[in-house]
Design a protein around this motif. Sequence first.
Motif, PDB file in Angstrom:
ATOM      1  N   ALA A 107      -1.508  43.096 -10.569  1.00 24.04           N
ATOM      2  CA  ALA A 107      -2.050  41.818 -10.109  1.00 24.04           C
ATOM      3  C   ALA A 107      -1.146  41.320  -8.998  1.00 24.04           C
ATOM      4  CB  ALA A 107      -2.101  40.796 -11.248  1.00 24.04           C
ATOM      5  N   PRO A 108      -1.708  40.638  -8.006  1.00 23.43           N
ATOM      6  CA  PRO A 108      -0.878  40.104  -6.934  1.00 23.43           C
ATOM      7  C   PRO A 108       0.083  39.044  -7.455  1.00 23.43           C
ATOM      8  CG  PRO A 108      -3.127  39.276  -6.780  1.00 23.43           C
ATOM      9  CD  PRO A 108      -3.133  40.324  -7.838  1.00 23.43           C
ATOM     10  N   SER A 109       1.159  38.805  -6.712  1.00 18.47           N
ATOM     11  CA  SER A 109       2.110  37.770  -7.116  1.00 18.47           C
ATOM     12  C   SER A 109       1.521  36.382  -6.917  1.00 18.47           C
ATOM     13  CB  SER A 109       3.414  37.917  -6.331  1.00 18.47           C
ATOM     14  OG  SER A 109       3.175  37.815  -4.938  1.00 18.47           O
ATOM     15  N   LEU A 110       0.645  36.215  -5.933  1.00 21.55           N
ATOM     16  CA  LEU A 110      -0.030  34.934  -5.735  1.00 21.55           C
ATOM     17  C   LEU A 110      -1.112  34.746  -6.789  1.00 21.55           C
ATOM     18  CD1 LEU A 110      -0.539  34.831  -1.845  1.00 21.55           C
ATOM     19  CD2 LEU A 110       1.101  33.506  -3.203  1.00 21.55           C
ATOM     20  N   PRO A 111      -1.272  33.544  -7.334  1.00 19.45           N
ATOM     21  CA  PRO A 111      -2.383  33.299  -8.255  1.00 19.45           C
ATOM     22  C   PRO A 111      -3.724  33.544  -7.558  1.00 19.45           C
ATOM     23  CG  PRO A 111      -0.826  31.469  -8.256  1.00 19.45           C
ATOM     24  CD  PRO A 111      -0.449  32.349  -7.106  1.00 19.45           C
ATOM     25  N   VAL A 112      -4.715  33.914  -8.342  1.00 18.24           N
ATOM     26  CA  VAL A 112      -6.051  34.191  -7.802  1.00 18.24           C
ATOM     27  C   VAL A 112      -7.036  33.156  -8.346  1.00 18.24           C
ATOM     28  CG1 VAL A 112      -7.950  35.852  -7.698  1.00 18.24           C
ATOM     29  CG2 VAL A 112      -5.577  36.651  -7.564  1.00 18.24           C
ATOM     30  N   ARG A 113      -7.786  32.543  -7.439  1.00 22.69           N
ATOM     31  CA  ARG A 113      -8.837  31.579  -7.804  1.00 22.69           C
ATOM     32  C   ARG A 113     -10.193  32.229  -7.556  1.00 22.69           C
ATOM     33  NH1 ARG A 113     -11.756  27.490  -5.064  1.00 22.69           N
ATOM     34  NH2 ARG A 113     -10.629  27.809  -3.106  1.00 22.69           N
ATOM     35  N   LEU A 114     -11.028  32.291  -8.596  1.00 24.12           N
ATOM     36  CA  LEU A 114     -12.300  32.999  -8.524  1.00 24.12           C
ATOM     37  C   LEU A 114     -13.441  32.095  -8.054  1.00 24.12           C
ATOM     38  CD1 LEU A 114     -12.089  35.022 -11.867  1.00 24.12           C
ATOM     39  CD2 LEU A 114     -11.446  35.778  -9.564  1.00 24.12           C
ATOM     40  N   ASN A 115     -14.503  32.764  -7.558  1.00 24.78           N
ATOM     41  CA  ASN A 115     -15.768  32.095  -7.206  1.00 24.78           C
ATOM     42  C   ASN A 115     -15.568  30.939  -6.234  1.00 24.78           C
ATOM     43  OD1 ASN A 115     -17.273  33.795  -8.977  1.00 24.78           O
ATOM     44  ND2 ASN A 115     -16.562  32.548 -10.701  1.00 24.78           N
ATOM     45  N   ALA A 116     -14.729  31.167  -5.243  1.00 27.36           N
ATOM     46  CA  ALA A 116     -14.435  30.125  -4.263  1.00 27.36           C
ATOM     47  C   ALA A 116     -15.651  29.828  -3.390  1.00 27.36           C
ATOM     48  CB  ALA A 116     -13.262  30.554  -3.387  1.00 27.36           C
ATOM     49  N   THR A 117     -15.962  28.554  -3.213  1.00 32.45           N
ATOM     50  CA  THR A 117     -17.031  28.118  -2.301  1.00 32.45           C
ATOM     51  C   THR A 117     -16.451  27.354  -1.107  1.00 32.45           C
ATOM     52  OG1 THR A 117     -17.346  26.109  -3.625  1.00 32.45           O
ATOM     53  CG2 THR A 117     -18.749  28.001  -4.130  1.00 32.45           C
ATOM     54  N   LYS A 118     -15.145  27.041  -1.178  1.00 32.39           N
ATOM     55  CA  LYS A 118     -14.418  26.431  -0.077  1.00 32.39           C
ATOM     56  C   LYS A 118     -13.050  27.092  -0.023  1.00 32.39           C
ATOM     57  CE  LYS A 118     -16.611  21.856  -0.368  1.00 32.39           C
ATOM     58  NZ  LYS A 118     -16.373  20.399  -0.573  1.00 32.39           N
ATOM     59  N   ALA A 119     -12.439  27.105   1.171  1.00 32.71           N
ATOM     60  CA  ALA A 119     -11.099  27.668   1.329  1.00 32.71           C
ATOM     61  C   ALA A 119     -10.179  26.612   1.918  1.00 32.71           C
ATOM     62  CB  ALA A 119     -11.137  28.899   2.225  1.00 32.71           C
ATOM     63  N   ALA A 120      -9.017  26.446   1.312  1.00 32.99           N
ATOM     64  CA  ALA A 120      -8.046  25.459   1.783  1.00 32.99           C
ATOM     65  C   ALA A 120      -7.065  26.107   2.754  1.00 32.99           C
ATOM     66  CB  ALA A 120      -7.298  24.865   0.596  1.00 32.99           C
ATOM     67  N   ALA A 121      -6.373  25.269   3.487  1.00 33.09           N
ATOM     68  CA  ALA A 121      -5.440  25.757   4.497  1.00 33.09           C
ATOM     69  C   ALA A 121      -4.252  26.497   3.891  1.00 33.09           C
ATOM     70  CB  ALA A 121      -4.947  24.602   5.350  1.00 33.09           C
ATOM     71  N   ASP A 122      -3.954  26.233   2.610  1.00 35.35           N
ATOM     72  CA  ASP A 122      -2.823  26.921   1.973  1.00 35.35           C
ATOM     73  C   ASP A 122      -3.297  28.117   1.145  1.00 35.35           C
ATOM     74  OD1 ASP A 122      -4.060  25.586  -0.091  1.00 35.35           O
ATOM     75  OD2 ASP A 122      -2.204  24.837  -0.996  1.00 35.35           O
ATOM     76  N   GLU A 123      -4.490  28.624   1.434  1.00 33.99           N
ATOM     77  CA  GLU A 123      -5.027  29.753   0.679  1.00 33.99           C
ATOM     78  C   GLU A 123      -5.241  30.972   1.573  1.00 33.99           C
ATOM     79  OE1 GLU A 123      -7.471  27.934  -3.067  1.00 33.99           O
ATOM     80  OE2 GLU A 123      -8.555  27.966  -1.156  1.00 33.99           O
ATOM     81  N   ALA A 124      -5.104  32.144   0.948  1.00 31.68           N
ATOM     82  CA  ALA A 124      -5.518  33.411   1.549  1.00 31.68           C
ATOM     83  C   ALA A 124      -6.895  33.742   0.975  1.00 31.68           C
ATOM     84  CB  ALA A 124      -4.514  34.505   1.216  1.00 31.68           C
ATOM     85  N   LEU A 125      -7.828  34.122   1.808  1.00 33.40           N
ATOM     86  CA  LEU A 125      -9.216  34.279   1.388  1.00 33.40           C
ATOM     87  C   LEU A 125      -9.599  35.743   1.231  1.00 33.40           C
ATOM     88  CD1 LEU A 125     -12.010  32.945   0.822  1.00 33.40           C
ATOM     89  CD2 LEU A 125     -12.496  33.272   3.267  1.00 33.40           C
ATOM     90  N   LEU A 126     -10.109  36.089   0.048  1.00 35.98           N
ATOM     91  CA  LEU A 126     -10.753  37.378  -0.180  1.00 35.98           C
ATOM     92  C   LEU A 126     -12.248  37.139  -0.047  1.00 35.98           C
ATOM     93  CD1 LEU A 126     -10.181  40.372  -1.022  1.00 35.98           C
ATOM     94  CD2 LEU A 126     -10.757  39.668  -3.349  1.00 35.98           C
ATOM     95  N   ALA A 127     -12.804  37.519   1.090  1.00 30.70           N
ATOM     96  CA  ALA A 127     -14.185  37.175   1.413  1.00 30.70           C
ATOM     97  C   ALA A 127     -15.144  38.298   1.039  1.00 30.70           C
ATOM     98  CB  ALA A 127     -14.309  36.864   2.899  1.00 30.70           C
ATOM     99  N   PHE A 128     -16.396  37.898   0.850  1.00 30.42           N
ATOM    100  CA  PHE A 128     -17.488  38.857   0.661  1.00 30.42           C
ATOM    101  C   PHE A 128     -18.698  38.279   1.376  1.00 30.42           C
ATOM    102  CE2 PHE A 128     -21.237  40.456  -1.621  1.00 30.42           C
ATOM    103  CZ  PHE A 128     -21.022  41.827  -1.536  1.00 30.42           C
ATOM    104  N   GLY A 129     -19.180  38.997   2.402  1.00 28.20           N
ATOM    105  CA  GLY A 129     -20.228  38.440   3.234  1.00 28.20           C
ATOM    106  C   GLY A 129     -19.615  37.505   4.272  1.00 28.20           C
TER     107      GLY A 129
END
Length: 328
Positions: free
Chosen positions: A236-258
């Motif tokens: 698992a990555p060292s950064l926490p993972v937030r699932l089912n994101a519908t918005k992305a914040a400036a302090d987040e790395a985004l795993l996108a689909f589509g």
Amino acid sequence: MTRLLPPEAVAEAAALLRAGELVAFPTETVYGLGGDARNGRAVAAIFAAKGRPHFNPLISHYPSAEAAFADVQPDDRARALAAAFWPGPLTLVLPRRPGAAIDLLAGAGLDTLAVRVPAHPLALALLRAAALPVAGPSANLSGQVSPTTPAHVLAGLGGRIAAVLDGGPCAVGVESTVLDLTGAGPRGGAVLLRPGGITVEAIEALIGKVGRPGPQAAAAAARSLRSPGMLLSHYAPSLPVRLNATKAAADEALLAFGPALPGATVTWNLSETGDLAEAAARLFAGLRWLDAEGSARGCARIAAMAVPERGLGIAINDRLARAAAPRG
């Protein structure tokens, strides 16, 4: 249409593998569903063809111990076991070498790889002709009985794969023994992950005491997906993972689909077109890249966009759920 290739069509089967196609092939244990272990799309196609609900590590097959040890780091025990039992029905789980050619998806994102040299002469001929490591789980639909004849393969995977190389019935009929030599056992000892064609007694006669699986839950937790069929939390990555994101914040790395959400510091797109096979092939590389790049740029977490719960999406979501699970 899945073609049944005669034994003399090794060169044709090898060409299909090099082209990224899937070919079932005989081993001394059961028929394997072969794909180029270096090719993420081919590996993803293996999971799709089997309807495999999880990204278990796949065993990579080689024509020789020397070829296998180019991708993993053997110790003295591994070399002794290889000398005694390869070619043969023994799989060794060993640390992955830096720069190993095996795609991350084939190893389920772990820093270990499961490798073996099969004893079937047709399998060895195919591996030599293909000149590449071949990922090869059993050639059956996930959860069904492992196949020991071409007819068994065609009954389950006909129309899903390019070809079956006909080597007749398999001699052993049970899968290979899987032995973890990465120090997961007590005091760094070897651990039996799966009994199979090589007995534990024969292994212990060569390298000493081998740890046995404990009760089901404890054994599954300890195995931590180091081998085919082992399902619990792993890399698992060292950064926490937030699932089912519908918005992305400036302090987040985004795993996108589509189409990617705006606003993230860094983005890795599994598939801009929503192709689940492409997404599966890019999943582990994407998690590792976002973890490194996001950490370097001060991100607080990885936000993962939703992936459809169908086909390979089921396996992708399973892996993401494990990555997002609470850390003990």
